[in-house]
Design a protein around this motif. Structure first.
Motif, short mmCIF file in Angstrom:
data_model
loop_
_atom_site.label_atom_id
_atom_site.label_comp_id
_atom_site.label_asym_id
_atom_site.label_seq_id
_atom_site.Cartn_x
_atom_site.Cartn_y
_atom_site.Cartn_z
N PRO A 65 0.86 -1.19 0.00
CA PRO A 65 0.00 0.00 0.00
C PRO A 65 0.90 1.24 0.00
CG PRO A 65 -0.66 -1.55 1.70
CD PRO A 65 0.66 -2.02 1.20
N TYR A 66 0.36 2.36 -0.45
CA TYR A 66 1.19 3.57 -0.53
C TYR A 66 0.34 4.80 -0.26
CZ TYR A 66 -0.87 3.86 -5.24
OH TYR A 66 -1.75 3.93 -6.28
N TYR A 67 1.04 5.88 0.11
CA TYR A 67 0.39 7.16 0.33
C TYR A 67 0.59 7.99 -0.94
CZ TYR A 67 -1.04 11.53 2.52
OH TYR A 67 -1.70 12.69 2.83
N GLU A 68 -0.50 8.49 -1.50
CA GLU A 68 -0.43 9.26 -2.74
C GLU A 68 -0.70 10.74 -2.46
OE1 GLU A 68 -3.44 9.22 -6.27
OE2 GLU A 68 -1.88 7.73 -6.72
N TRP A 69 0.17 11.57 -3.00
CA TRP A 69 0.08 13.03 -2.80
C TRP A 69 0.20 13.70 -4.16
CZ3 TRP A 69 3.42 17.17 -3.68
CH2 TRP A 69 3.24 18.33 -2.91
N GLU A 70 -0.72 14.61 -4.47
CA GLU A 70 -0.74 15.22 -5.79
C GLU A 70 -0.48 16.72 -5.70
OE1 GLU A 70 -4.01 13.97 -8.33
OE2 GLU A 70 -4.57 12.48 -6.81
N HIS A 71 0.03 17.27 -6.81
CA HIS A 71 0.44 18.68 -6.81
C HIS A 71 0.48 19.18 -8.25
CE1 HIS A 71 2.65 22.29 -5.71
NE2 HIS A 71 3.59 21.99 -6.57
N ILE A 72 0.15 20.46 -8.45
CA ILE A 72 0.30 21.10 -9.75
C ILE A 72 1.53 22.01 -9.70
CG2 ILE A 72 -0.75 22.63 -11.47
CD1 ILE A 72 -2.14 19.93 -11.19
N VAL A 73 2.45 21.82 -10.62
CA VAL A 73 3.70 22.60 -10.63
C VAL A 73 3.40 24.07 -10.95
CG1 VAL A 73 5.96 22.89 -11.72
CG2 VAL A 73 5.02 20.59 -11.39
N THR A 74 4.00 24.97 -10.17
CA THR A 74 3.85 26.40 -10.41
C THR A 74 5.10 26.94 -11.12
OG1 THR A 74 4.88 27.08 -8.33
CG2 THR A 74 2.51 26.57 -8.27
N TYR A 75 4.98 28.13 -11.72
CA TYR A 75 6.14 28.75 -12.37
C TYR A 75 7.25 29.03 -11.37
CZ TYR A 75 3.75 29.40 -16.84
OH TYR A 75 3.12 29.18 -18.04
N GLY A 133 13.21 26.61 -17.54
CA GLY A 133 11.83 26.23 -17.75
C GLY A 133 11.39 24.94 -17.08
N PHE A 134 12.35 24.12 -16.63
CA PHE A 134 11.96 22.88 -15.97
C PHE A 134 12.13 23.01 -14.46
CE2 PHE A 134 16.28 22.44 -17.73
CZ PHE A 134 17.02 22.31 -16.57
N VAL A 135 11.55 22.08 -13.73
CA VAL A 135 11.60 22.11 -12.26
C VAL A 135 13.03 21.91 -11.79
CG1 VAL A 135 10.85 20.96 -10.14
CG2 VAL A 135 9.22 21.35 -11.99
N TYR A 136 13.48 22.81 -10.90
CA TYR A 136 14.83 22.72 -10.34
C TYR A 136 14.93 21.47 -9.46
CZ TYR A 136 19.20 24.56 -8.40
OH TYR A 136 20.51 24.74 -8.03
N TYR A 137 16.11 20.82 -9.45
CA TYR A 137 16.24 19.51 -8.83
C TYR A 137 15.87 19.49 -7.35
CZ TYR A 137 20.62 20.78 -6.49
OH TYR A 137 21.55 21.36 -5.66
N ASN A 138 16.18 20.56 -6.61
CA ASN A 138 15.91 20.50 -5.16
C ASN A 138 14.43 20.64 -4.83
OD1 ASN A 138 15.64 23.22 -5.69
ND2 ASN A 138 16.57 23.88 -3.77
N GLN A 139 13.61 21.04 -5.81
CA GLN A 139 12.17 21.15 -5.57
C GLN A 139 11.56 19.78 -5.30
OE1 GLN A 139 10.47 24.15 -5.32
NE2 GLN A 139 8.93 22.76 -4.49
N TYR A 164 7.53 20.37 -15.78
CA TYR A 164 7.39 21.76 -16.19
C TYR A 164 6.16 22.38 -15.52
CZ TYR A 164 10.67 20.23 -19.76
OH TYR A 164 11.78 19.71 -20.40
N ALA A 165 6.05 23.70 -15.61
CA ALA A 165 4.91 24.41 -15.02
C ALA A 165 3.59 23.83 -15.51
CB ALA A 165 5.00 25.90 -15.34
#
Length: 207
Positions: free
Chosen positions: A38-48, A55-61, A106-107
């Protein structure tokens, strides 16, 4: 396995409810991509604001999201423990973390984190977190991460100057919550006591 938790890195900041665009966080049934757990699922929308100049998500994010996923899971599965952590009564120091990047985000991408706890060893929790881009064609794996964190208390009860962190057994509330994720708890060091300091000096002794 024993380890002096006082020699570990500085403890993480006290957890607090996250303000990310999180929705549909939940415990999900076993799946092939989570080793049948079983797993815990967490969702998110990438912001600018979470992307780099390229243009892509920085690694530490990715690590920020992993922390948010872990903390939100805690607030939902063992809320009293997380309230204690927020007041400095207990500490969850991260002792190991790694991430393998397989793609870019990406955003406005719809990101899904799936966290499953592979095992508990004494006062250490070992978790895997898979990060996906969710799209109409299905989930695309973009990163695989691992985290290990512990449970500790301050020797004198408060984070005073010069205070030392000492390992402490996992409260029963945590064990019961982690059990929902199908983790192997046979080697966990736990306690039924409501006082997190009561057994903290008995490192390596399983009640």
């Amino acid at each position: 396995m024993t380890q002096d938790i006082a020699a570990l890195a500085e403890p993480d900041t006290a957890p607090r409810p996250q303000r990310h665009q999180r929705f549909n966080a939940r415990v999900c049934p076993p799946a092939p991509d989570t080793n049948g757990l079983p797993y815990y699922e967490w969702e998110h929308i990438v912001t600018y604001g979470e992307t780099s100049a390229a243009g892509f998500v920085y690694y530490n994010q990715y690590f920020e999201w992993m922390g948010a996923c872990r903390e939100q899971c805690g607030f939902e599965l063992f809320p009293q423990y997380m309230r204690d952590a927020a007041h400095g009564i207990v500490v969850m120091p991260t002792v190991e973390v790694s991430c393998e990047y397989l793609g870019e985000l990406y955003a406005n991408d719809h990101v899904v984190l799936k966290m499953f706890v592979s095992g508990v060893r004494l006062y250490f929790l070992q978790a895997n977190i898979h990060i996906y881009r969710r799209a109409d064609r299905g989930d695309e794996l973009v990163a695989r991460a691992k985290q290990t964190w512990g449970n500790a208390v301050w020797e004198n009860g408060l984070p005073e100057p010069g205070a030392t962190l000492i390992p402490a057994p996992l409260p029963r509330e945590c064990v019961d919550g982690i059990k929902l994720l199908g983790a192997d708890l046979t080697r966990a060091w736990s306690t039924n006591s409501s006082d997190p300091h009561k057994e903290a000096n008995g490192i390596g002794v399983k009640p």
